[in-house]
Design an enzyme around this catalytic site. Structure first.
Site, mmCIF file in Angstrom:
data_model
loop_
_atom_site.group_PDB
_atom_site.id
_atom_site.type_symbol
_atom_site.label_atom_id
_atom_site.label_comp_id
_atom_site.label_asym_id
_atom_site.label_seq_id
_atom_site.Cartn_x
_atom_site.Cartn_y
_atom_site.Cartn_z
ATOM 1 N N TYR A 91 -56.786 -52.149 -24.595
ATOM 2 C CA TYR A 91 -57.269 -52.018 -25.671
ATOM 3 C C TYR A 91 -56.399 -52.176 -26.898
ATOM 4 C CZ TYR A 91 -60.230 -50.590 -29.885
ATOM 5 O OH TYR A 91 -61.032 -50.487 -31.163
ATOM 6 N N LYS A 141 -55.867 -55.420 -29.415
ATOM 7 C CA LYS A 141 -55.806 -55.078 -30.912
ATOM 8 C C LYS A 141 -54.719 -55.508 -31.770
ATOM 9 C CE LYS A 141 -60.158 -54.156 -31.187
ATOM 10 N NZ LYS A 141 -61.228 -54.985 -31.823
#
Length: 322
Positions: free
Chosen positions: A192, A196
């Site tokens: 993640y 991002k």
């Protein structure tokens, strides 16, 4: 007084719940016509109804772009908007596929005749420590967050470039969704965090490349209560019994709506952290202390030089979870 988005057509991905739902409702309240995209999957991206073998598969990989559950979250948000007197349509395509991303833009054009703003928000989590992180879970999270930003951006940008070449330069806006995990890192969220962080770089490149076509591109790094954060940061995200609910997703949406409106003219290539009532302009990598020997360094002498530089530099921000 007219609303800030009167006449604009806005697409929001992952708009069935949490931040996406809040954004869609806020845009509609400000006069926008909204395309509400959502696949209606579980927190880790798997379908609510398992396949015949019960095994995990990538959403939309074998489905038809645009297929939508009539009782799904996207349809529910559309119903909310219409009940409040607004205009909205649901889209059930997988935006991490070329077909799904293309149909997202087509849906806006066929329903409303234009596209003004794209909000990339869709995503899910598959958290693991790095030594336990499966390749499939790495690929799935990079796919939905990073590829799921790139493909809608690409297809929307192609439309706006065509409009510009036809002499109809738009006041177009893209708002991408990064995270503090992408800016600082987050323990147990290597996939993640990487996705991002990639979204921030994609935002900067897109802002530079698309400015000539009348497109502004910015990113937010929100802190709010969603399905993803409630599990990872349950205590921090809990709603208070009384007073201002700083973690309500609706607190993030005003900035997104403003960035997605024509009123944000001249603001592009920026990353904003937003939490509760606070908005922060984030400052990325910049040159810090430096030493130039004027010749090639010997490895043995670098220890002292690097320690000297680090003594002059501020310490890095703490990684989430440490």
């Amino acid at each position: 007084m007219s609303a800030i988005c009167d006449g604009r057509v806005v697409v929001v991905t992952g708009a069935g719940r949490g931040l996406g739902r809040a954004h869609a409702l806020a845009f509609a309240a400000q006069g926008a016509r909204v395309v509400v995209n959502d696949l209606g999957v579980t927190l880790d991206g798997t379908p609510h109804t398992p396949g015949p073998t019960g095994t995990r598969h990538t959403p939309g990989s074998t489905g038809t772009p645009g297929v939508l559950r009539s009782d799904g979250p996207a349809a529910a948000v559309v119903a909310e908007i219409r009940a409040a007197g607004g205009e909205a349509i649901a889209h059930g395509g997988d935006i991490a596929t070329p077909e799904g991303a293309a149909s997202l833009v087509t849906t806006a054009l066929e329903a409303y005749g234009r596209l003004d703003t794209l909000v990339n928000n869709a995503g899910f989590l598959r958290d693991r420590m790095l030594v336990n992180l499966d390749e499939d879970d790495w690929d799935a999270v990079l796919r939905v967050h990073l590829k799921g930003h790139f493909l809608p951006l690409k297809h929307a940008a192609a439309h706006w470039r065509a409009e510009h070449k036809a002499g109809r330069t738009p006041h177009a806006r893209i708002v991408n969704t990064s995270s503090g995990a992408g800016l600082l890192g987050s323990v147990g969220q290597g996939n993640y965090s990487a996705a991002k962080a990639g979204i921030v770089a994609l935002t900067l490149v897109a802002a530079a490349e698309l400015a000539r076509y009348g497109v502004q591109v910015n990113a937010i790094a929100p802190a709010a209560r969603t399905r993803m954060t409630q599990r990872a940061f349950a205590e921090t995200m809990a709603a208070p019994a009384t007073g201002f609910d700083a973690m309500a997703p609706e607190n993030v949406s005003p900035l997104v709506v403003w960035l997605g409106s024509a009123a944000s003219e001249g603001v592009t290539g920026r990353v904003f952290e937003t939490e509760g009532g606070r908005i922060t302009v984030m400052e990325g990598w910049r040159p810090g202390p430096a030493l130039d020997k004027g010749a090639r360094w010997d490895p043995a002498e670098l220890g002292e030089a690097v320690q000297e530089l680090l003594a002059l530099a501020p310490p890095p921000g703490a990684v989430y979870g440490t």
